[in-house]
Write a protein that holds these residues in place. Structure first.
Motif, short mmCIF file in Angstrom:
data_model
loop_
_atom_site.label_atom_id
_atom_site.label_comp_id
_atom_site.label_asym_id
_atom_site.label_seq_id
_atom_site.Cartn_x
_atom_site.Cartn_y
_atom_site.Cartn_z
N GLN A 111 0.09 -6.93 -6.78
CA GLN A 111 0.08 -6.32 -5.46
C GLN A 111 1.28 -5.41 -5.28
N TRP A 112 2.42 -5.81 -5.84
CA TRP A 112 3.62 -4.99 -5.76
C TRP A 112 3.41 -3.66 -6.48
N ASP A 113 2.81 -3.70 -7.67
CA ASP A 113 2.52 -2.47 -8.42
C ASP A 113 1.55 -1.57 -7.66
N ARG A 114 0.50 -2.16 -7.13
CA ARG A 114 -0.50 -1.37 -6.40
C ARG A 114 0.11 -0.73 -5.16
N ALA A 115 0.98 -1.48 -4.48
CA ALA A 115 1.63 -0.92 -3.29
C ALA A 115 2.54 0.24 -3.67
N TYR A 116 3.23 0.12 -4.80
CA TYR A 116 4.11 1.21 -5.24
C TYR A 116 3.30 2.47 -5.54
N LEU A 117 2.23 2.32 -6.29
CA LEU A 117 1.40 3.48 -6.64
C LEU A 117 0.72 4.06 -5.41
N GLU A 118 0.15 3.20 -4.58
CA GLU A 118 -0.54 3.68 -3.38
C GLU A 118 0.44 4.38 -2.45
N GLY A 119 1.63 3.81 -2.28
CA GLY A 119 2.64 4.44 -1.42
C GLY A 119 3.07 5.80 -1.95
N LEU A 120 3.23 5.89 -3.27
CA LEU A 120 3.62 7.16 -3.89
C LEU A 120 2.57 8.23 -3.64
N TYR A 121 1.30 7.86 -3.77
CA TYR A 121 0.23 8.85 -3.67
C TYR A 121 -0.22 9.12 -2.24
N GLN A 122 0.25 8.34 -1.28
CA GLN A 122 -0.08 8.60 0.12
C GLN A 122 1.06 9.29 0.86
N ALA A 123 2.25 9.32 0.27
CA ALA A 123 3.40 9.94 0.94
C ALA A 123 3.18 11.45 1.07
N GLN A 124 3.69 12.01 2.16
CA GLN A 124 3.55 13.45 2.39
C GLN A 124 4.47 14.27 1.50
N ARG A 125 5.61 13.72 1.11
CA ARG A 125 6.59 14.37 0.23
C ARG A 125 7.07 15.70 0.82
N ALA A 126 7.37 15.68 2.10
CA ALA A 126 7.79 16.92 2.77
C ALA A 126 9.30 16.99 2.96
N GLN A 127 10.03 15.92 2.60
CA GLN A 127 11.47 15.90 2.82
C GLN A 127 12.20 16.68 1.73
N ARG A 128 13.21 17.43 2.13
CA ARG A 128 13.90 18.30 1.18
C ARG A 128 14.85 17.52 0.27
N GLY A 129 15.74 16.72 0.79
CA GLY A 129 16.75 16.03 -0.01
C GLY A 129 16.17 14.86 -0.78
#
Length: 322
Positions: free
Chosen positions: A280-298
């Protein structure tokens, strides 16, 4: 820059390993220790102190430990369709590996490449992985270090890849791109657009929206090569191996990360009984990575954004499991 289709062919020519036996289905059983007690016996347990850490702290620490972006770039993820090539295995185990990688990718919202797609994920089995890694990096160096800014982890990491004694080793190439247009935001030496005799044509032209906080430039994984030490991967089951491969294919994972305090498939070669596949920890990491907007500059703000996305994924998965 040579394609990964060429890289896959080089891998075939570089080793004669027959790795199929190591990928046959295995059954791992946990030893069970029992103790016969008399009915009137009593057991006194010492006081146990349990110290917990908030979920947010655990996630922040995990991200900081395992994340391995290229240079000083933000974390990258796949965006284009995945095309998997499995080399030096017979059809059945090769198809099993490819199908599982595709399935994990589909869960993350990624498309599968067509029948004639060019491989961008190459998985190679070998009984001489060191020789194979040295040969591949020597024959097709641009597939490992394209030369563009922010595309790989540098010479030191590449030397560690070539000399690794791990059961599974991997190398990831990423690319800064314009999230609005999909255009490459980093120049590769020797490539240009338009008139190559004009100096300005060698660098991508990106129309940037002015902001000190957000950015439209994001990082995408474009190529991954995975080498399996066929003798060492025999220590785990086929499902454990393929889920481990999936984890390092879909995220930039530091090979030297210490994840022993977490329930993760990344621990499988140290503690094979702890996880039968992606946790579950692995799935949460991958899902969180692929759902993030990634709009932050720093980088710090970008990691915080991904950590928050992981926390939401973890909460959702926990409620589903309950």
């Amino acid at each position: 820059m040579l394609s990964f289709a060429t890289l896959a062919m080089m891998a075939v020519l570089s080793t004669e390993a027959d790795a199929n036996a190591a990928l046959s289905a295995r059954t791992l059983t946990q030893p069970v220790v029992t103790q016969d007690l008399q009915a009137n016996e009593s057991i006194r347990l010492e006081d146990i102190e349990v110290t917990g850490r908030p979920l947010t702290t655990l996630i922040d620490t995990f991200v900081a430990e395992v994340a391995a972006p290229a240079g000083r770039r933000n974390l990258a993820r796949w965006d284009e369709p995945i095309c998997v090539a499995v080399v030096n295995l017979q059809d059945a185990p090769a198809q099993y590996i490819a199908d599982r990688v595709y399935a994990v990718g589909a869960d993350l919202g990624l498309c599968r490449g067509g029948r004639d797609c060019q491989p961008n994920v190459v998985i190679v089995a070998s009984d001489e992985p060191d020789t194979l890694a040295q040969t591949m990096t020597a024959r097709v160096p641009r597939s490992f270090r394209p030369g563009g800014s922010g595309m790989d982890r540098g010479n030191g990491a590449l030397e560690a890849f070539k000399q690794s004694d791990d059961a599974v080793r991997w190398w990831t190439v990423s690319m800064p791109v314009d999230s609005m247009t999909g255009q490459r935001a980093s120049r590769i030496p020797g490539e240009c657009s338009g008139n190559c005799s004009v100096a300005g044509q060698f660098a991508p032209n990106i129309f940037m929206l002015a902001s000190r906080v957000t950015t439209q430039i994001v990082d995408e994984i474009v190529k991954t090569v995975v080498i399996l030490d066929i003798d060492k991967v025999a220590e785990v089951s086929s499902q454990q191996l393929v889920d481990y491969i999936s984890m390092v294919v879909f995220a930039q994972i530091d090979p030297r990360a210490d994840t022993s305090t977490y329930s993760s498939i990344l621990n499988v070669f140290d503690t094979p009984y702890d996880a039968t596949g992606l946790t579950q920890w692995d799935r949460a990491y991958l899902e969180g990575l692929y759902q993030a907007q990634r709009a932050q500059r720093g980088p710090a703000a970008a990691r915080d954004e991904i950590a928050n996305s992981i926390r939401r994924a973890h909460t959702r998965l926990s409620s589903v499991e309950e």
